[in-house]
Design a protein around this motif. Structure first.
Motif, PDB file in Angstrom:
ATOM      1  N   ALA A 109      -8.956 -10.018   8.299  1.00  0.00           N
ATOM      2  CA  ALA A 109      -8.091 -10.118   7.116  1.00  0.00           C
ATOM      3  C   ALA A 109      -8.206  -8.873   6.235  1.00  0.00           C
ATOM      4  O   ALA A 109      -7.270  -8.524   5.530  1.00  0.00           O
ATOM      5  N   PRO A 147      -5.659  -5.618   7.956  1.00  0.00           N
ATOM      6  CA  PRO A 147      -4.469  -6.277   8.494  1.00  0.00           C
ATOM      7  C   PRO A 147      -3.761  -5.469   9.577  1.00  0.00           C
ATOM      8  O   PRO A 147      -3.246  -6.044  10.530  1.00  0.00           O
ATOM      9  N   ALA A 148      -3.784  -4.134   9.437  1.00  0.00           N
ATOM     10  CA  ALA A 148      -3.040  -3.340  10.412  1.00  0.00           C
ATOM     11  C   ALA A 148      -3.784  -3.233  11.742  1.00  0.00           C
ATOM     12  O   ALA A 148      -3.185  -2.938  12.764  1.00  0.00           O
ATOM     13  N   LEU A 149      -5.095  -3.471  11.738  1.00  0.00           N
ATOM     14  CA  LEU A 149      -5.885  -3.317  12.964  1.00  0.00           C
ATOM     15  C   LEU A 149      -5.806  -4.544  13.870  1.00  0.00           C
ATOM     16  O   LEU A 149      -5.694  -4.418  15.080  1.00  0.00           O
ATOM     17  N   LYS A 166       6.680  -7.207  10.721  1.00  0.00           N
ATOM     18  CA  LYS A 166       5.768  -6.254  10.099  1.00  0.00           C
ATOM     19  C   LYS A 166       4.920  -5.510  11.126  1.00  0.00           C
ATOM     20  O   LYS A 166       4.648  -4.316  10.966  1.00  0.00           O
TER      21      LYS A 166
END
Ligand code: NA
Ligand code: NA
Lengths: 180, 359, 435
Positions: free
Chosen positions: B67, B70-72, B306
């Motif tokens: 959390a 988030p992009a990983l 996203k």
């Protein structure tokens, strides 16, 4: 022969000096914006019950980085680093000069390394498009990484120029060391 | 012989930190002391630093929180974000082991894409856990749709934030260490969190009412035992087998400690004169409808847009039956040993352990 | 060479380099980077160098440091604090060491709105040291008493150290704050007594100022302090009535000070620019060291040197008082080099289980820890408060002079630690009043 060369070298110093001050000036603007942003959050929350989204993130991941890293070169230019001068002040002039040179060489090397590391990190986060979740949306945070790159890169150049000044024993036009 | 460093961001002496003793003891026992694990609470890496720290080898293994990145690890986060589905369990106990089990099973057995996210960040996912059920901890009882309207809630999660907004409440971000002041000074009215936080954060003095059933959900975005990929590859097959068993025991220990401290915290709250409320049917029904809509229309779409997860909705549709199964499997569990057995038989035993994480 | 001996060797190298007037932040970063490289290879070293500067800096709690510094600089450059020391001089000049005592009083007031001892030293130092030098105080004594006065900032709430300790040790922050308040008040009393006695028996260090003033002049001087008093009251009230949190109080306080300066007709853009500029320099000067300390913490943790050092002392005995003495020694040693928050994070993992096993009162320990960490802010070679005072007073005092002067306060602080340990009720009575 020597005349034009001096002019060129001073011009280089002057450009560094100007760049350092502009970066620091951007930092001062950020200090004041940070104050206004947090105050605005407080006022809106208290009077109208409005919560500005993402204030915590903007403060931590934007303002703090600009405020901390943009003045790095100025720190070097003005030699405002903290150091322990208990022993050295009693040593001969020549030794003191050598230690000063050593400090600047080490600063150049480690700040160069930090610039390189920060650049890799910043590009990685940029490509990833790093964000932090804020309630139902997310805030882009990668730009803050580039503040580290900018601050450290310019600091590396200033430290190198200061070291060069000691080696060639000449004023490169970087200005006075301490403002106080 | 080698000692693996295990970094986690929990305070020294916390329940989670105490449970690392299981990890160390079990690996020591299983490998005859050839592999040791030394835990570093907070001192080596904090939560924000952990994924990169494991990647670079600052720690050999650690507790990554997807959390916070988030992009990983978007797939893990998407699964964790479906957590309000626990509203359909019809209970508030043992939901952490259910949700963690379902996530672990899905990621380790059924979702190569999820595992690839970790591999890409030079680490292997080997263990899973979740917090206990999330409720509302408030300075005044909140049990109806009317009550909650206009309240300021401290939430940490996109889905809970949307839920708050849908109810006409405001979601506020506040750092952990300011929650106490935030509540006592009226900056916020309620915290959406698990009940043990009541004692962990010293909220007993300000909280007057606990609503345990809503919004529901758990914090399940935990990759609690991610191992640096190079370290993992450097272990022998027997050593990796021992790692699975040790992590299994550790995951069970942590998960059970959370559940036990949840039960204890309810008693503490009652003893402190805090009212344990019961949300009315209107608020419950609203929340359940909200959760259904989220799973069917909102979360998958958001993650597809996203993060470019093309099969997002398919993943969700596959995951939900597994979660339902786990909510059944965990209904009567009453000890760490039972959790350990369940996790082993439902997840680790079915795993191709000889090759897991290697390719 | 074992990991621990590599850790200890590099710690030795670090000390040598610092003694050669290498910039502290740069040296900490360089030594830690090299150490990580030697222990774990280039990948880990580069990874840490890329990650730690960002992770250390991008912090909401840390943002209170520049904001409280800004508050101090605005008060200073816009003349809000001038009246306070004029009044203090007029009212307290009859006391031996009166200016020094009023510096302590000022620090105590500022401590109530500042979470860090650094901001407190910086703000009070900038105002009080020039006044004391003008009154012919011995420079080392003047600098030292302000450096020590700063430590009150970390005891009297709000305190960043106590908040972080509360989170790690799972203790009520409200209780810690009340304990910190008690310890802060006792410390103020002790410092004032020390200054009074030194000035009385060694008048050379703090000559008495001979000011002949009328009652009307005194009252007028007191009236001159309204801008600062109003600022402090607004900040206090704001926190107390929940208008803003202590972290936000720095920014809100700076803004309030700005408004008051405008009302008083003291505002100019040039002054604002100077205040912000000084804030910027002070912040990055201190936090580059914070980054270095954060890296050093990781290096010492990975090498096992930290654990080894603590273990040495702990193994000496298990009697609680012996243990306490051991801890005092550890923190005196570590506090010589490390920044308090890093030092705390480094040691608590090892100490907390032992403390729990011994049945220590964790509120009391938190306060004593805070006191010990703050002593580390005063001890050479890395004494942050001393450096801060040095940095705000410029070349009028040498760092070595301040370090010598500060020894008095360190000894006094150690006596206070002993007092808190033997009579814990001093600390624990207030916190026990809340549930
Ligand atoms: Na304070
Ligand atoms: Na020190």
């Amino acid at each position: 022969m020597s005349e034009p060369q001096t002019v060129r070298v001073s011009a280089f110093g002057l450009v560094l000096e100007r760049a350092t001050h502009w970066l620091a000036m951007a930092g001062t603007v950020c200090v004041l914006l940070m104050m206004l942003h947090i105050t605005l959050e407080v006022v809106l929350r208290y009077t109208l019950g409005i919560v500005l989204p993402g204030t915590l993130i903007y403060v931590a991941n934007y303002y703090m980085l600009f405020v901390l890293f943009l003045p790095f070169a100025l720190l070097e230019l003005k030699n405002r680093h903290l150091a322990v001068d208990v022993v050295v002040q009693h040593l001969p002039e020549g030794v003191q000069r050598f230690l000063k040179l050593m400090a600047r060489v080490v600063t150049t090397l480690i700040m160069g390394a930090m610039t390189w590391a920060a650049w890799g990190q910043a590009m990685g986060k940029f490509r990833l498009g790093e964000t932090i979740d804020q309630g139902n949306s997310s805030v882009i945070v990668w730009p803050g990484y580039f503040a580290i790159v900018a601050g450290c890169a310019l600091m590396t150049l200033v430290a190198a120029a200061r070291a060069l000044e000691l080696i060639v024993n000449r004023d490169l036009g970087l200005g006075e060391e301490s403002s106080e | 012989d080698r000692t693996l460093s295990y970094a986690h961001g929990f305070p020294p002496g916390s329940d989670t930190d105490k449970a690392t003793a299981s990890l160390s003891a079990r690996i020591d026992e299983l490998t005859g002391g050839k592999i040791k694990i030394e835990a570093y609470p907070m001192s080596l890496l904090n939560f924000l630093e952990t994924p990169d720290g494991i990647r670079d080898g600052m720690a050999d293994m650690g507790w990554s929180v997807p959390a916070y990145a988030p992009a990983l690890f978007p797939r893990t986060n998407m699964l964790a974000e479906l957590n309000m589905q626990t509203l359909f369990a019809g209970r508030t106990s043992n939901l952490n082991m259910a949700y963690a089990g379902a996530m672990g099973e899905y990621i380790m057995l059924h979702c190569a894409d999820c595992r690839a996210e970790y591999t890409k960040h030079n680490q292997v996912y080997t263990g899973f856990t979740a917090s206990t059920n999330y409720g509302l901890q408030c300075v005044k009882p909140v049990t109806t749709l009317e009550d909650i309207k206009g309240k300021r809630l401290r939430v940490a999660g996109a889905q809970w934030a949307r839920w708050a907004t849908a109810l006409g409440a405001t979601s506020v971000s506040l750092p952990l260490n300011e929650i106490f002041e935030g509540l006592s000074q009226g900056v916020i009215d309620c915290v959406v969190t698990a009940i043990p936080e009541l004692t962990n954060m010293g909220l007993v003095d300000v909280i007057k009412a606990i609503e345990p059933s809503i919004p529901g959900g758990t914090f399940a975005s935990n990759a609690m035992a991610n191992v640096n990929l190079d370290v993992w590859k450097g272990l022998s097959a027997e050593e990796r087998e021992a790692m699975f068993k040790a992590v299994n025991a550790y995951a069970a220990d942590v998960t059970w400690r959370y559940e036990a401290s949840d039960r204890a915290a309810v008693e503490t709250a009652k003893a402190a004169g805090i009212e344990i409320t019961r949300a009315d049917e209107g608020l419950m029904e609203f929340s359940r409808e909200f959760a259904t809509k989220e799973a069917k229309e909102v979360i998958g779409k958001a993650y597809a847009e996203k993060f470019g997860i093309e099969n997002a909705q398919q993943m969700i549709d596959d995951f939900l039956p597994i979660l339902e199964k786990w909510m059944g499997l965990t209904a009567n569990i009453n000890s760490a040993e039972e959790i350990e057995k369940l996790y082993w038989s439902e997840v680790y035993e079915k795993l191709d352990r000889a090759s897991y994480g290697l390719n | 060479m074992s990991d621990v001996s590599i850790g200890l060797s590099l710690l030795g190298l670090l000390i040598c380099l610092l003694m050669l007037r290498m910039p502290i932040g740069i040296t900490l970063i360089s030594v830690s980077f090299s150490g990580l490289w030697i222990l774990k290879g280039p990948k880990v070293a580069w990874g840490a160098l890329a990650m730690i500067p960002y992770q250390f800096s991008a912090s909401w709690v840390l943002s209170s440091i520049p904001m409280f510094l800004l508050l101090g600089y605005i008060c200073f450059y816009m003349g809000l604090t001038q009246g306070l020391f004029r009044a203090a001089r007029l009212w307290l000049s009859w006391l031996p060491g009166g200016l020094g005592i009023s510096a302590i009083a000022g620090a105590a007031g500022f401590a109530a709105v500042s979470g860090s001892s650094i901001a407190c030293s910086a703000t009070i130092g900038r105002i009080a040291v020039p006044e004391m030098l003008k009154a012919r105080y011995e420079p080392g004594f003047a600098g030292a008493l302000v450096a020590a006065a700063g430590t009150i900032g970390a005891l009297i709430p709000p305190s960043i150290i106590l908040i972080l300790y509360g989170i790690i040790a799972q203790q009520s922050i409200a209780k810690l704050f009340l304990g910190g308040l008690a310890a802060g008040l006792v410390t103020i009393f002790a410092y004032v007594t020390l200054i009074f006695l030194r000035a009385k028996f060694q008048p050379g260090v703090a000559p008495r100022i001979d000011v002949q003033v009328t009652r009307a002049e005194k009252l007028a001087a007191l009236w001159e302090t309204w801008p600062l008093i109003l600022t402090v009251i607004t900040i206090f009230g704001g926190i107390f009535f929940g208008v803003f949190t202590p972290t936000e109080a720095g920014a809100a306080g700076a803004f309030i000070a700005l408004i008051i300066a405008i009302a008083k007709g003291e505002f100019t853009w040039k002054r604002l620019q100077t205040a912000a500029f000084e804030t910027l320099l002070s912040t990055s000067m201190l936090l580059i060291i914070g980054i270095g300390a954060s890296l050093l913490t990781r290096f010492l943790t990975i090498s096992g040197a930290a654990k080894y050092l603590s273990g040495l002392v702990i193994s000496a005995g298990v009697d609680p008082t012996l243990l306490m003495i051991g801890m005092v020694l550890i923190y005196l040693l570590l506090g010589m080099f490390l920044e308090p928050l890093g030092c705390m994070l480094l040691t608590l993992p090892i100490l907390l289980p032992i403390l729990h096993a011994q049945g220590f009162d964790m509120i009391l320990f938190g306060i004593i820890l805070c006191k010990l960490l703050e002593i580390g802010m005063l001890t050479p070679p890395v004494g942050m408060n001393v450096f801060v005072v040095k940095s705000v007073v410029g070349n009028s005092i040498r760092t070595g002079q301040i370090f010598r002067g500060v020894m008095w306060f360190i000894i006094l602080d150690l006596c206070l630690v002993a007092l808190f340990w033997t009579v814990p009720e001093i600390i624990t009575t207030l916190p026990a009043m809340i549930r």
